[in-house]
Design a protein around this motif. Sequence first.
Motif, PDB file in Angstrom:
ATOM      1  N   VAL A 147       0.754  -0.803   0.125  1.00 58.22           N
ATOM      2  CA  VAL A 147      -0.134   0.738  -0.010  1.00 58.22           C
ATOM      3  C   VAL A 147       0.569   0.898  -0.630  1.00 58.22           C
ATOM      4  O   VAL A 147       0.202   2.554  -0.821  1.00 58.22           O
ATOM      5  CB  VAL A 147      -1.090  -0.308   0.265  1.00 58.22           C
ATOM      6  N   VAL A 150       2.356   1.682  -3.193  1.00 57.95           N
ATOM      7  CA  VAL A 150       1.559   2.300  -4.539  1.00 57.95           C
ATOM      8  C   VAL A 150       1.315   3.773  -4.607  1.00 57.95           C
ATOM      9  O   VAL A 150       1.203   4.042  -5.365  1.00 57.95           O
ATOM     10  CB  VAL A 150       0.579   1.160  -4.645  1.00 57.95           C
ATOM     11  N   ARG A 151       0.627   4.121  -3.127  1.00 53.52           N
ATOM     12  CA  ARG A 151       0.568   5.599  -2.557  1.00 53.52           C
ATOM     13  C   ARG A 151       1.678   6.445  -3.341  1.00 53.52           C
ATOM     14  O   ARG A 151       1.405   7.387  -3.520  1.00 53.52           O
ATOM     15  CB  ARG A 151       0.311   5.885  -1.239  1.00 53.52           C
ATOM     16  N   ASP A 154       1.914   6.555  -7.199  1.00 57.63           N
ATOM     17  CA  ASP A 154       0.526   7.449  -8.067  1.00 57.63           C
ATOM     18  C   ASP A 154       1.503   9.096  -7.555  1.00 57.63           C
ATOM     19  O   ASP A 154       1.185   9.657  -8.359  1.00 57.63           O
ATOM     20  CB  ASP A 154      -0.653   7.175  -6.569  1.00 57.63           C
ATOM     21  N   ILE A 157       3.629   9.815 -10.016  1.00 59.26           N
ATOM     22  CA  ILE A 157       3.512   9.009 -11.231  1.00 59.26           C
ATOM     23  C   ILE A 157       2.415  11.501 -11.476  1.00 59.26           C
ATOM     24  O   ILE A 157       2.335  11.775 -12.528  1.00 59.26           O
ATOM     25  CB  ILE A 157       3.060   8.263 -11.225  1.00 59.26           C
ATOM     26  N   GLY A 158       2.252  11.298 -10.467  1.00 59.80           N
ATOM     27  CA  GLY A 158       1.394  12.628 -10.586  1.00 59.80           C
ATOM     28  C   GLY A 158       2.279  13.697 -10.547  1.00 59.80           C
ATOM     29  O   GLY A 158       1.886  14.482 -11.329  1.00 59.80           O
ATOM     30  N   LEU A 186      -0.739  -7.956  -3.498  1.00 63.38           N
ATOM     31  CA  LEU A 186      -1.952  -7.248  -4.160  1.00 63.38           C
ATOM     32  C   LEU A 186      -0.576  -7.768  -5.433  1.00 63.38           C
ATOM     33  O   LEU A 186       0.034  -8.374  -5.649  1.00 63.38           O
ATOM     34  CB  LEU A 186      -0.880  -5.707  -4.633  1.00 63.38           C
ATOM     35  N   ASP A 190      -3.857  -5.405 -10.436  1.00 63.84           N
ATOM     36  CA  ASP A 190      -4.277  -4.937  -9.143  1.00 63.84           C
ATOM     37  C   ASP A 190      -3.141  -3.915  -9.528  1.00 63.84           C
ATOM     38  O   ASP A 190      -3.503  -2.753  -9.364  1.00 63.84           O
ATOM     39  CB  ASP A 190      -3.941  -5.175  -7.933  1.00 63.84           C
ATOM     40  N   GLU A 193      -4.013  -1.680 -12.852  1.00 61.70           N
ATOM     41  CA  GLU A 193      -4.669  -1.145 -12.698  1.00 61.70           C
ATOM     42  C   GLU A 193      -4.878   0.325 -11.673  1.00 61.70           C
ATOM     43  O   GLU A 193      -5.460   1.321 -12.258  1.00 61.70           O
ATOM     44  CB  GLU A 193      -5.948  -1.554 -12.718  1.00 61.70           C
ATOM     45  N   LEU A 194      -4.368   0.272 -10.578  1.00 61.02           N
ATOM     46  CA  LEU A 194      -4.514   1.020  -9.476  1.00 61.02           C
ATOM     47  C   LEU A 194      -3.583   2.764 -10.738  1.00 61.02           C
ATOM     48  O   LEU A 194      -4.188   3.963 -10.189  1.00 61.02           O
ATOM     49  CB  LEU A 194      -3.950   0.863  -8.308  1.00 61.02           C
ATOM     50  N   LEU A 195      -2.728   2.499 -10.996  1.00 60.18           N
ATOM     51  CA  LEU A 195      -1.758   3.515 -11.160  1.00 60.18           C
ATOM     52  C   LEU A 195      -1.878   3.642 -12.614  1.00 60.18           C
ATOM     53  O   LEU A 195      -1.266   4.728 -13.328  1.00 60.18           O
ATOM     54  CB  LEU A 195      -0.198   3.017 -11.029  1.00 60.18           C
ATOM     55  N   ALA A 196      -2.260   3.167 -13.009  1.00 64.04           N
ATOM     56  CA  ALA A 196      -3.064   2.864 -14.515  1.00 64.04           C
ATOM     57  C   ALA A 196      -1.811   4.053 -15.681  1.00 64.04           C
ATOM     58  O   ALA A 196      -2.209   5.031 -16.695  1.00 64.04           O
ATOM     59  CB  ALA A 196      -4.038   3.644 -14.856  1.00 64.04           C
TER      60      ALA A 196
END
Lengths: 267, 93
Positions: A147, A150-151, A154, A157-158, A186, A190, A193-196
């Motif tokens: 978690v 991945v957070r 993200d 990436i932003g 995960l 998964d 999909e979350l980070l796309a």
Amino acid sequence: MAAKVVTIASGKGGVGKTTTTANLAVALAADGHKVVCIDADIGLRNLDVVLGLENRIVYDLVDVVEGRCRLRQAMIKDKRFPELHLIPAAQTRDKNSVSPGDMIRLCDELRPDHDWILIDSPAGIERGFRNAIAPADMLLVVTNPEVSAVRDADRIIGLIEAEEKGPARLIINRMNPTLVKRGDMLTSADVHELLAIELIGIVPEDESVIISSNRGQPVAMNGNKRAGAAFHNIARRLNGEEVPFLQLDSRDGLMGRISRLIRPGGS
Amino acid sequence: MTAWIDWLTGRKDKSAGQAKERLKLVLVNDRTDLTQDALSRLKDELIQVISRYIEIDPSAVQITIAQDGRQQRLMADIPMLSTRKRKAGKLEK
Ligand SMILES: Nc1ncnc2c1ncn2[C@@H]1O[C@H](COP(=O)(O)OP(=O)(O)O)[C@@H](O)[C@H]1O
Ligand SMILES: [Mg+2]
């Protein structure tokens, strides 16, 4: 020849940026590419030890930027791969000794004579990260199937999107098939999909990564190891080859097989 | 699509399923700077404004943030009460 600059970033520390940089450098050099890697983690130099080049350092990145030596003098040649060079980070200075403009100038000087320039970014979203992404043509965002990693990925990436850098590609490191099978990790599908963002590599948790780091011989020097093979695959994908992903998070039983049929991305 | 596969494979109750569900919410908040609390206030105000023009059933209103790749979409589903139903209620036919 005009090198492509690839920055390896993550947000969270300890997810495998330095490991990835070292192994991609070795994999690309083994395929005959001219590679230079730059350790941008000033104050926490590590790429030199992972590559096994720590005893050969004379000058570093800050010496180049501040004009104490010429660029060539700070480039350590890897005797195992004549086309692989390292520009080490300064250990006793802070991140503010280098600016994003310095990094862009440095890479522009290196571009004509190389195929790949790999930059190992520090963790976080501060100056060191800004320095590392400034000259990048492409970003590899490393994360773990967990978690907090991945957070933070993200978030990075932003920021990359906000700076209009990129494209950013995803590397999921330390996949543990046993935990996935048990439903306690995960899956790569998964995380994807979350980070796309486009996925470029899945690397298994592999104790040989640690053993190779101990020896200063990145695991990609040993093609028999699963993590080593994964890094070679990423190198080939960087070169535009279509390489199938290793089957790392297979779930046993009928349901696992059905879900793989329906969702082939889960490999 | 993936939700029912997770259900089929029994992953929803496992820690990985929880990780995924929690991350979905956290990432929406991080990306939009919109907390669950702000979202519910937004919903209340939206209902007030719309009720000034048309008759709606506040309890049927759904405000959600949908993910479309890395793009977030604010979705409002606001069923309108039909005229006939409204009149039926008022005139007590
Ligand atoms: N695939 C892997 N399998 C096992 N250990 C790994 C793997 N990737 C990285 N590690 C270990 O994790 C630790 C952190 O890796 P490192 O590359 O230094 O992360 P970062 O540069 O992002 O801080 C190191 O001890 C490294 O050996
Ligand atoms: Mg590092």
